[in-house]
Design a protein around this motif. Structure first.
Motif, short mmCIF file in Angstrom:
data_model
loop_
_atom_site.label_atom_id
_atom_site.label_comp_id
_atom_site.label_asym_id
_atom_site.label_seq_id
_atom_site.Cartn_x
_atom_site.Cartn_y
_atom_site.Cartn_z
N ARG A 1 0.83 -1.21 0.00
CA ARG A 1 0.00 0.00 0.00
C ARG A 1 0.86 1.26 0.00
N GLN A 2 1.94 1.27 0.77
CA GLN A 2 2.83 2.43 0.82
C GLN A 2 3.51 2.68 -0.52
N LEU A 3 3.89 1.61 -1.21
CA LEU A 3 4.48 1.76 -2.54
C LEU A 3 3.46 2.33 -3.52
N ILE A 4 2.23 1.83 -3.44
CA ILE A 4 1.17 2.33 -4.32
C ILE A 4 0.94 3.82 -4.06
N LYS A 5 0.84 4.19 -2.80
CA LYS A 5 0.58 5.59 -2.44
C LYS A 5 1.68 6.51 -2.94
N ALA A 6 2.92 6.01 -2.96
CA ALA A 6 4.05 6.81 -3.43
C ALA A 6 4.25 6.74 -4.93
N GLY A 7 3.36 6.03 -5.62
CA GLY A 7 3.50 5.91 -7.07
C GLY A 7 4.59 4.95 -7.50
N GLN A 8 5.07 4.11 -6.57
CA GLN A 8 6.18 3.21 -6.87
C GLN A 8 5.68 1.84 -7.33
N GLY A 9 4.76 1.87 -8.25
CA GLY A 9 4.23 0.68 -8.88
C GLY A 9 3.46 1.13 -10.10
N CYS A 10 3.32 0.25 -11.09
CA CYS A 10 2.56 0.65 -12.29
C CYS A 10 1.47 -0.33 -12.66
N THR A 11 1.52 -1.55 -12.10
CA THR A 11 0.47 -2.52 -12.42
C THR A 11 0.52 -3.67 -11.43
N PHE A 12 -0.58 -4.43 -11.37
CA PHE A 12 -0.63 -5.68 -10.62
C PHE A 12 -0.38 -6.85 -11.56
N ALA A 13 0.03 -7.97 -10.98
CA ALA A 13 0.05 -9.25 -11.67
C ALA A 13 -0.29 -10.33 -10.66
N SER A 14 -0.72 -11.47 -11.14
CA SER A 14 -1.15 -12.52 -10.21
C SER A 14 0.02 -13.26 -9.59
N ASP A 15 1.10 -13.49 -10.36
CA ASP A 15 2.18 -14.39 -9.95
C ASP A 15 1.59 -15.72 -9.49
N ALA A 16 0.57 -16.18 -10.20
CA ALA A 16 -0.15 -17.39 -9.80
C ALA A 16 0.73 -18.64 -9.96
N HIS A 17 0.66 -19.50 -8.95
CA HIS A 17 1.29 -20.82 -8.94
C HIS A 17 0.22 -21.83 -8.51
N ASP A 18 0.54 -23.09 -8.66
CA ASP A 18 -0.32 -24.12 -8.06
C ASP A 18 0.22 -24.42 -6.67
N LEU A 19 0.13 -23.43 -5.82
CA LEU A 19 0.65 -23.51 -4.45
C LEU A 19 -0.36 -22.85 -3.51
N PRO A 20 -0.36 -23.21 -2.22
CA PRO A 20 -1.25 -22.55 -1.27
C PRO A 20 -1.01 -21.03 -1.28
N ASN A 21 -2.09 -20.29 -1.25
CA ASN A 21 -2.05 -18.82 -1.17
C ASN A 21 -1.41 -18.16 -2.40
N ARG A 22 -1.38 -18.86 -3.55
CA ARG A 22 -0.81 -18.26 -4.75
C ARG A 22 -1.83 -18.25 -5.89
#
Length: 256
Positions: A183-204
């Motif tokens: 959230r702090q990175l987003i608020k500071a503009g230090q990000g440009c997009t989301f991605a899933s980084d999806a795996h077949d793993l718990p919580n991914r």
């Protein structure tokens, strides 16, 4: 509506993502259920455990698209890689063995080790930028060294890198400290997009739609749409800008 995922591990049997074709198709269905229409499939490479080659990833991606089409799943996949920062990276690029977010090779997903930012990283980034390759630093919000020293990330932003934040980091799947830092990175503009980084793993699992809904609620619909557009621009090789400002060091005392 187009929703692009620039980073997922759903090709079978070549890294710690999907273990077989059945799992790949399961993850593809989950992606579609989450609203994803286009995905760059990005197996690890050069990370010390997995070394994938461009031709193999392209072949598997083509096979995967055929299976998706036969199953009438509305998902378009593109071949890519999550590239670990490595002294062999420039050689691999010279040998045409690296895949990018876009066909023209303008944007490359660049990964640091989970707990470190190697001392040679800035020099590698400098060489990439000289070759007109813009590194997209993936999931820095989960890198413990960057969490402790956020100015490390800011140094790469000053060089001209972009930043991708994992959707499930922002939705809280990786815990409150990672969520707060995201959230702090987003608020500071230090990000440009989301991605899933999806795996077949718990919580991914896929959390893109949830992350964008949360972003819209906390920071406004305009920013959420800009981040969605940025993902589409990355795969099309179009210009992407980040208007960021430094984080105040004092804000991080609550993280640890």
């Amino acid at each position: 509506m187009v929703l692009v995922d620039i980073h997922c591990h759903i090709l079978p049997g070549i890294d710690d993502g999907a273990k077989d074709w059945m799992t790949s198709m399961k993850l593809a269905r989950e992606a579609v259920q989450n609203g994803v229409t286009h995905a760059v499939v990005t197996p690890h490479t050069l990370n010390g455990k997995y070394l994938n080659h461009k031709k193999d990833v392209i072949r598997l991606t083509e096979n995967f698209q055929e299976m998706l089409d036969e199953a009438h799943l509305p998902l378009t996949v593109f071949p890519g890689m999550e590239v670990r920062i490595n002294n062999k990276l420039l050689e691999a690029i010279a040998n045409d063995d690296i895949l990018f977010c876009d066909e023209e090779g303008k944007y490359m997903l660049l990964e640091f080790p989970s707990n470190d930012v190697p001392s040679f990283s800035s020099s590698i980034v400098y060489e990439l930028l000289r070759e007109e390759i813009t590194p997209v630093i993936v999931h820095p919000e989960r890198n413990t060294k960057i969490m402790q020293n956020p100015e490390l990330l800011q140094g790469f932003l000053e060089q001209g890198c972009l930043v991708q934040i994992t959707a499930s980091s922002y939705t809280g799947i990786f815990g409150s400290k990672v969520e707060k830092f995201a959230r702090q990175l987003i608020k500071a503009g230090q990000g440009c997009t989301f991605a899933s980084d999806a795996h077949d793993l718990p919580n991914r699992q896929y959390q893109l739609s949830e992350a964008y809904d949360k972003l819209s609620h906390e920071f406004g619909e305009e920013l959420a749409q800009t981040w969605k557009d940025n993902a589409r621009d990355l795969i099309n090789g179009e210009p992407v800008e980040m208007r960021w400002h430094p984080l105040k060091q004092g804000k991080f005392f609550g993280l640890f």
